[in-house]
Design a protein around this motif. Structure first.
Motif, PDB file in Angstrom:
ATOM      1  N   ARG A 299      -2.422   5.185  -5.863  1.00 36.65           N
ATOM      2  CA  ARG A 299      -3.668   5.275  -6.632  1.00 36.65           C
ATOM      3  C   ARG A 299      -4.806   5.623  -5.693  1.00 36.65           C
ATOM      4  N   ASP A 300      -5.615   6.591  -6.080  1.00 38.74           N
ATOM      5  CA  ASP A 300      -6.743   7.002  -5.263  1.00 38.74           C
ATOM      6  C   ASP A 300      -7.659   5.818  -4.984  1.00 38.74           C
ATOM      7  N   GLY A 301      -7.973   5.622  -3.714  1.00 41.61           N
ATOM      8  CA  GLY A 301      -8.862   4.538  -3.325  1.00 41.61           C
ATOM      9  C   GLY A 301      -8.165   3.231  -3.016  1.00 41.61           C
ATOM     10  N   ASP A 302      -6.850   3.158  -3.214  1.00 44.38           N
ATOM     11  CA  ASP A 302      -6.108   1.928  -2.952  1.00 44.38           C
ATOM     12  C   ASP A 302      -5.411   2.046  -1.599  1.00 44.38           C
ATOM     13  N   PRO A 303      -5.852   1.310  -0.581  1.00 41.08           N
ATOM     14  CA  PRO A 303      -5.237   1.436   0.737  1.00 41.08           C
ATOM     15  C   PRO A 303      -3.946   0.650   0.886  1.00 41.08           C
ATOM     16  N   ASP A 304      -3.587  -0.176  -0.105  1.00 40.27           N
ATOM     17  CA  ASP A 304      -2.405  -1.020   0.003  1.00 40.27           C
ATOM     18  C   ASP A 304      -1.121  -0.224  -0.230  1.00 40.27           C
ATOM     19  N   TYR A 305      -0.020  -0.846   0.105  1.00 39.01           N
ATOM     20  CA  TYR A 305       1.296  -0.204   0.058  1.00 39.01           C
ATOM     21  C   TYR A 305       1.891  -0.408  -1.336  1.00 39.01           C
ATOM     22  N   ARG A 306       1.464   0.415  -2.272  1.00 41.40           N
ATOM     23  CA  ARG A 306       1.933   0.351  -3.656  1.00 41.40           C
ATOM     24  C   ARG A 306       2.245   1.759  -4.144  1.00 41.40           C
ATOM     25  N   ILE A 307       3.441   1.934  -4.673  1.00 49.40           N
ATOM     26  CA  ILE A 307       3.866   3.231  -5.206  1.00 49.40           C
ATOM     27  C   ILE A 307       4.439   3.007  -6.593  1.00 49.40           C
TER      28      ILE A 307
END
Length: 445
Positions: A299-307
């Motif tokens: 997600r744009d703007g989300d620096p966490d490791y989520r796909i």
């Protein structure tokens, strides 16, 4: 995929674009901010030993329990399956890729002297093809690295290119080459050359190709402009048959507000115009389309490791989370970038920007792609030189990790190709000389 040049630094913008409004019209290229970095040929580079991953191999895969990682599966209230992968405190890479072939040269003017590679495909028999977008040539090489054929060249005639910017491979082994300036998609036989072409003009002139051939019968092309985010679907004659909303899509009658873009600084230029400057280290959306038509994205703007994996026009079916600790941006590097941008703003005679918007951590996901066997490869920050990959099965379970060797720079816009126990990569050395490397996967150590 877009590139932006910010204070001498080249950064990617995937499946998105920044624009300026001039006299009521939107333009994509802003003061040279979207320029491709051309390679130059200089001194010889050392041979590279690359660390990589062998998740495609049945023989060398390790259960996550043996690597120390834990895998937890659950289901969210929405019905989306979730897989949470947690590494041990001392996680390390699992496999090593030993270089067995390198194609490219520093000197000379032969077909293996590459200028700027913008596409790579690998055929079933081990032949591979690259697109040199500076020469506007499609070059085919054999499994031994010997040059087989060159197709195309600059021009507007059949089989020629003006702005070819990527490659796709169909199930018949034919190579598809998009050319936005010529307004067509051309198809080539690797050995015989040009076969046919179809009209195709989607208006994206400043981007590397980010489309995909799906199930051998459709072509998916992400497209965006202003507040519009769509996935255009084409048949094999390049006739558009559908247009589906992408995350962030807005109604056509909703005016786009450039000041609200989280990944850019906004600057009015007078006379009703404005410019936008990409924020360094911003976590832009990363997206890949798999051969079955599912989309994997951050997600744009989300620096966490989520796909997440989702179906175009449908629901999210899988969420993959990995609990790696964030990789900080070194204070010296962040301060240096801010200082360069501050001087640029001062030269323009405008006020200060909000420098707190420059992140202090790097995006956890830098790129996503799939192997021929369907495993998900995720490039994540290494915290130093080279690149780090995590590899997952198609259902989101962790399989292994790899780290690239020192002195190696993977292309930011030509994704590696993984097939069986072999990996093909486009790389550049410290002098920006491009090469294609094929490596064989072996257990680490």
């Amino acid at each position: 995929m877009y590139e932006r040049k910010v204070c001498g630094m080249y950064e990617r913008k995937v499946c998105g674009m920044y624009e300026r409004k001039v006299c009521g019209m939107y333009e994509r290229k802003v003061c040279g901010m979207y320029e491709r970095k051309r390679a130059t040929r200089r001194a010889n580079s050392p041979k590279i030993l690359i660390a990589a991953v062998c998740a495609a191999l049945v023989a060398c895969g390790e259960p996550a329990s043996e690597t120390g990682w834990t895998i937890v599966r659950d289901t969210l209230p929405s019905g989306t399956a979730r897989v949470v992968n947690t590494p041990p405190a001392s996680a390390t890479h699992t496999w090593t890729l030993v270089e067995e072939l390198r194609v490219g040269t520093v000197e000379g003017a032969g077909p293996d002297a590459f200028a700027y590679l913008e596409g790579l495909v690998v055929l079933e028999d081990g032949r591979f093809a690259v697109l040199d977008s500076q020469a506007q040539e499609l070059r085919v090489f054999g499994p031994d690295g010997a040059h087989v054929a060159t197709h195309g060249g600059p021009g507007e005639g059949p089989g020629e290119f003006v702005n070819a910017n990527g490659l796709m491979l169909d199930p018949q082994g034919r190579i598809w080459v998009p050319d936005s300036r010529n307004g067509r998609m051309s198809v080539f036989d690797p050995a015989e050359g040009f076969v046919e072409s179809f009209p195709f003009a989607d208006g994206n002139f400043y981007a590397s190709w980010n489309g995909a051939l799906v199930e051998g019968s459709r072509i998916y092309r992400p497209w965006s402009s202003g507040n519009r985010r769509r996935l255009h679907v084409y048949d094999l004659t390049m006739t558009r048959v559908d247009s589906l909303p992408l995350p962030g899509d807005r109604p056509e009658d909703e005016e786009w507000d450039p000041r609200s873009q989280r990944g850019a600084f906004y600057q009015e230029t007078g006379g009703g115009g404005y410019m936008m400057y990409g924020i360094p280290f911003h976590a832009s959306e990363v997206r890949t389309i798999d051969p079955r038509g599912a989309v994997w994205s951050t997600r744009d703007g989300d620096p966490d490791y989520r796909i997440k994996r989702w179906q175009p026009g449908g629901d999210t079916t899988l969420l993959v989370e990995t609990r790696r600790p964030p990789v900080p941006v070194p204070t010296v590097e962040r301060d240096s970038v801010i200082d360069m941008m501050r001087r640029m703003v001062s030269d323009m005679g405008v006020g200060e920007w909000d420098w707190s918007r420059v992140p202090t951590v790097r995006p956890a996901v830098e790129d996503i792609f799939q192997s021929a066997e369907g495993n998900l490869w995720v490039r994540t920050p290494s915290g130093g030189e080279g690149a780090l990959f995590d590899v997952y099965s198609g259902d989101g379970a962790y399989l292994g990790t790899a780290s690239s060797g020192l002195g190696l720079h993977l292309s930011e816009h030509v994704r590696p190709v993984v097939r069986g126990n072999l990996v093909w990569l486009v790389v550049t050395d410290e002098l920006d000389v491009p090469y294609v490397i094929r490596g064989r996967i072996a257990p680490a150590g």
